[in-house]
Write a protein that holds these residues in place. Structure first.
Motif, PDB file in Angstrom:
ATOM      1  N   TYR A 141      36.493  35.375  46.543  1.00 31.10           N
ATOM      2  CA  TYR A 141      37.499  35.833  47.504  1.00 31.10           C
ATOM      3  C   TYR A 141      38.538  36.737  46.846  1.00 31.10           C
ATOM      4  CZ  TYR A 141      35.627  32.216  50.609  1.00 31.10           C
ATOM      5  OH  TYR A 141      34.810  31.441  51.384  1.00 31.10           O
ATOM      6  N   THR A 142      38.946  36.400  45.638  1.00 32.02           N
ATOM      7  CA  THR A 142      39.920  37.224  44.925  1.00 32.02           C
ATOM      8  C   THR A 142      39.346  38.607  44.647  1.00 32.02           C
ATOM      9  OG1 THR A 142      40.986  35.299  43.932  1.00 32.02           O
ATOM     10  CG2 THR A 142      41.334  37.406  42.840  1.00 32.02           C
ATOM     11  N   MET A 143      38.108  38.664  44.216  1.00 30.80           N
ATOM     12  CA  MET A 143      37.494  39.961  43.940  1.00 30.80           C
ATOM     13  C   MET A 143      37.331  40.787  45.207  1.00 30.80           C
ATOM     14  SD  MET A 143      37.396  40.118  40.779  1.00 30.80           S
ATOM     15  CE  MET A 143      36.602  41.693  40.667  1.00 30.80           C
ATOM     16  N   ALA A 144      37.106  40.128  46.347  1.00 30.12           N
ATOM     17  CA  ALA A 144      36.978  40.861  47.613  1.00 30.12           C
ATOM     18  C   ALA A 144      38.281  41.543  47.997  1.00 30.12           C
ATOM     19  CB  ALA A 144      36.532  39.912  48.724  1.00 30.12           C
ATOM     20  N   SER A 145      39.412  40.949  47.641  1.00 30.76           N
ATOM     21  CA  SER A 145      40.688  41.589  47.978  1.00 30.76           C
ATOM     22  C   SER A 145      41.200  42.484  46.859  1.00 30.76           C
ATOM     23  CB  SER A 145      41.741  40.541  48.345  1.00 30.76           C
ATOM     24  OG  SER A 145      42.026  39.707  47.266  1.00 30.76           O
ATOM     25  N   VAL A 146      40.916  42.144  45.608  1.00 31.34           N
ATOM     26  CA  VAL A 146      41.422  42.921  44.469  1.00 31.34           C
ATOM     27  C   VAL A 146      40.740  44.283  44.366  1.00 31.34           C
ATOM     28  CG1 VAL A 146      41.371  43.037  41.942  1.00 31.34           C
ATOM     29  CG2 VAL A 146      42.188  40.994  43.060  1.00 31.34           C
ATOM     30  N   THR A 147      39.452  44.324  44.539  1.00 30.96           N
ATOM     31  CA  THR A 147      38.695  45.557  44.304  1.00 30.96           C
ATOM     32  C   THR A 147      39.186  46.740  45.146  1.00 30.96           C
ATOM     33  OG1 THR A 147      36.796  44.220  43.644  1.00 30.96           O
ATOM     34  CG2 THR A 147      36.368  46.532  44.164  1.00 30.96           C
ATOM     35  N   PRO A 148      39.293  46.598  46.473  1.00 29.38           N
ATOM     36  CA  PRO A 148      39.774  47.772  47.226  1.00 29.38           C
ATOM     37  C   PRO A 148      41.211  48.152  46.885  1.00 29.38           C
ATOM     38  CG  PRO A 148      39.423  45.921  48.722  1.00 29.38           C
ATOM     39  CD  PRO A 148      38.929  45.515  47.380  1.00 29.38           C
ATOM     40  N   ILE A 149      42.069  47.173  46.698  1.00 28.20           N
ATOM     41  CA  ILE A 149      43.475  47.471  46.414  1.00 28.20           C
ATOM     42  C   ILE A 149      43.607  48.188  45.076  1.00 28.20           C
ATOM     43  CG2 ILE A 149      45.748  46.475  45.972  1.00 28.20           C
ATOM     44  CD1 ILE A 149      44.933  44.160  47.795  1.00 28.20           C
TER      45      ILE A 149
END
Length: 189
Positions: A96-104
């Protein structure tokens, strides 16, 4: 399976929303863009911690009676239960963290080297692991779900206030300086 993909889509959507809001604020780096850049990093730190913390803080009070019964029957040991719980929640938290971190990370325009992205992601994953352990500890100390949820704000408010994002350490009274060292949000930035 459906719940997993739904949460993953929500995290990625929030990542794209935040990336759009702070789009390009890291390119080129300048003092004028610093406040926005720090805002995006602070929001990433908060969201990486809050999701897992909110889940784990209510999970233990729901599982307490089952754990006690199975522990008394000799089926569960406390240490294996906690290790399994923390590991399983951390695995989901990493995804879940990678799903939000990557685009940002890339939309904001932070330094796009593999090493920097890895360290940045690792820091936020560590932050969510802290949230997982903290949520489990608070949930274990709470009598029920309501008490656990009521403890969430008093625990998080000081760590957010003394992170350095809200009030810089040099502007705070000296008797509060030790609290800056206790804030896990500070290490995220």
């Amino acid at each position: 399976k459906t719940k997993f993909f739904r949460i993953l889509a929500i995290k990625a959507s929030v990542g794209f929303l935040m990336g759009t809001l702070w789009f390009g604020s890291g390119r080129p780096p300048s003092n004028e863009k610093l406040f926005g850049l720090m805002g995006s990093i602070f929001m990433l730190a908060v969201t990486s911690l809050m999701t897992i913390l909110a889940q784990t803080i209510i999970s233990f009070p729901l599982q307490r009676s089952l754990l006690i019964r199975e522990y008394k029957n000799g089926v569960y040991g406390l240490l294996p239960y906690y290790v399994a719980n923390i590991l399983s929640m951390n695995i989901m938290g990493v995804i879940y963290t990678m799903a939000s971190v990557t685009p940002i990370y890339f939309m904001v325009g932070l330094e796009s080297t593999t090493t920097r992205f890895f360290y940045f992601s690792l820091t936020l994953i560590g932050n969510q692991a802290i949230g997982n352990a903290l949520g489990l500890a608070v949930g274990a100390c709470s009598a029920d779900i309501i008490e656990a949820q009521n403890l969430l704000v008093p625990i998080l408010t000081p760590t957010m206030l003394f992170s350095g994002f809200v009030l810089p350490e040099n502007q705070a009274p000296s008797y509060f300086h030790f609290l800056y060292k206790l804030s896990f949000f500070r290490t995220s930035g």
